[in-house]
Structure formats: structure tokens, C-alpha cells
Design an enzyme around this catalytic site. Structure first.
Site, PDB file in Angstrom:
ATOM      1  CB  ALA A  28      57.337   8.189  92.606  1.00  0.00           C
ATOM      2  CB  CYS A  29      54.897   4.175  95.948  1.00  0.00           C
ATOM      3  SG  CYS A  29      53.564   3.318  96.795  1.00  0.00           S
ATOM      4  N   GLY A  30      53.770   6.218  98.170  1.00  0.00           N
ATOM      5  CA  GLY A  30      53.704   6.450  99.611  1.00  0.00           C
ATOM      6  C   GLY A  30      54.326   5.312 100.410  1.00  0.00           C
TER       7      GLY A  30
END
Length: 158
Positions: free
Chosen positions: A34-36
Site C-alpha cells: 500500500a505504498c506509492g
């Protein structure tokens, strides 16, 4: 101690060591779903598809230490990676890559990274360590380094 003696647990819960990957070029990456930077999974898989038969192994170690961006269970992480990025490279159980509970693998990587690639603690998800076929850490790449930009370094070691 060599990197190959370090015990790890696969995402399916099996305990093993990195001896399994001896004589391979390794790209070791702390990952998050759930990271850029999560789209790095696609670039990592592309490298794996291109170079696995020549001896590249990419080892993904999920970590929830950066803004809680890997909150899921091992099963949820595995499903996410397979469904969204068609990941086929080995994934391992969630670990800490810094701090008092740092996994022995990351303690080893940080301690044995050669100058000028020592950058202190892991700064974010998707930091990358390139390891040669003899188990020596060759380079460390920052989290924002796109996987495709590692291709020349990988090819030199294969």
C-alpha cells in the site's frame, strides 16, 4: 557468518536459509502493498522474467515499518502480489528492516554493504540490495530507484 547461513521464513511459513540461493545473483528488496512505490513490483517481476534463467533471484521481504503500508497477513500479501503484479519471485514473511527487532538478514546487509553504498538505516519501502554469486553485497539502491535502472548492474553479475 555468510549471507547463506541466515534463516528466513517463506511467505508460506516454511523456515529455510538463503543457502537455497547460493551461486545466484540476488536482488533483496523490502516490499509493501500500500505504498506509492508498490508499482515497483511490476519492474521487479520484469527483471525476474528476463534474467531468472541466467541466475537472478529476487527476494521480497514485506515490511510494515513505513507508515503501516504493509498491514496484511502473509496470505493477503501473497494474493495481492499474485493478483495485481503476477509476482512469481520468492516472497518471505513480514520482517523488520530497522530498529530493535531488525531481522538478521537486514542487519547483515547493512553491516556488509561496501562504501560508498552505505546509507545508514533503510529509509523506506523498496530499498534494494544487489548480491553477487559469492554472497557479497555489491550495491545498495534507494527506495525510489526504479528496478529497470538496475538492469546493467545485474547483467554485469550474471
Amino acid at each position: 557468518m555468510s549471507i547463506y547461513a541466515i534463516e528466513v521464513r517463506t511467505i508460506d511459513g516454511q523456515t529455510t536459509t538463503l543457502e537455497t540461493y547460493k551461486d545466484k545473483v540476488l536482488l533483496i528488496v523490502n516490499t509493501a502493498s500500500a505504498c506509492g512505490l508498490t508499482p515497483h513490483y511490476a519492474g521487479l517481476q520484469q527483471l525476474y522474467d528476463t534474467y531468472q534463467e541466467q541466475g537472478l533471484e529476487i527476494l521480497g521481504f514485506p515490511c510494515n515499518q513505513f507508515a503501516g503500508q504493509e498491514p496484511g497477513s502473509e496470505e493477503e500479501i501473497k494474493q495481492f502480489c499474485e493478483l495485481n503484479y503476477k509476482v512469481t519471485f520468492p516472497l518471505f514473511s513480514k520482517i523488520d528492516v530497522k530498529g530493535p527487532q531488525i531481522h538478521p538478514l537486514y542487519a547483515y546487509l547493512l553491516e556488509h554493504t561496501p562504501a560508498p553504498y552505505q546509507n545508514g538505516d533503510i529509509e523506506w519501502n523498496f530499498a534494494k540490495f544487489l548480491v553477487d554469486r559469492e554472497g557479497h553485497i555489491v550495491k545498495r539502491f534507494g527506495a525510489r530507484t526504479e528496478p529497470a535502472s538496475l538492469e546493467q548492474d545485474i547483467k554485469q553479475l550474471l
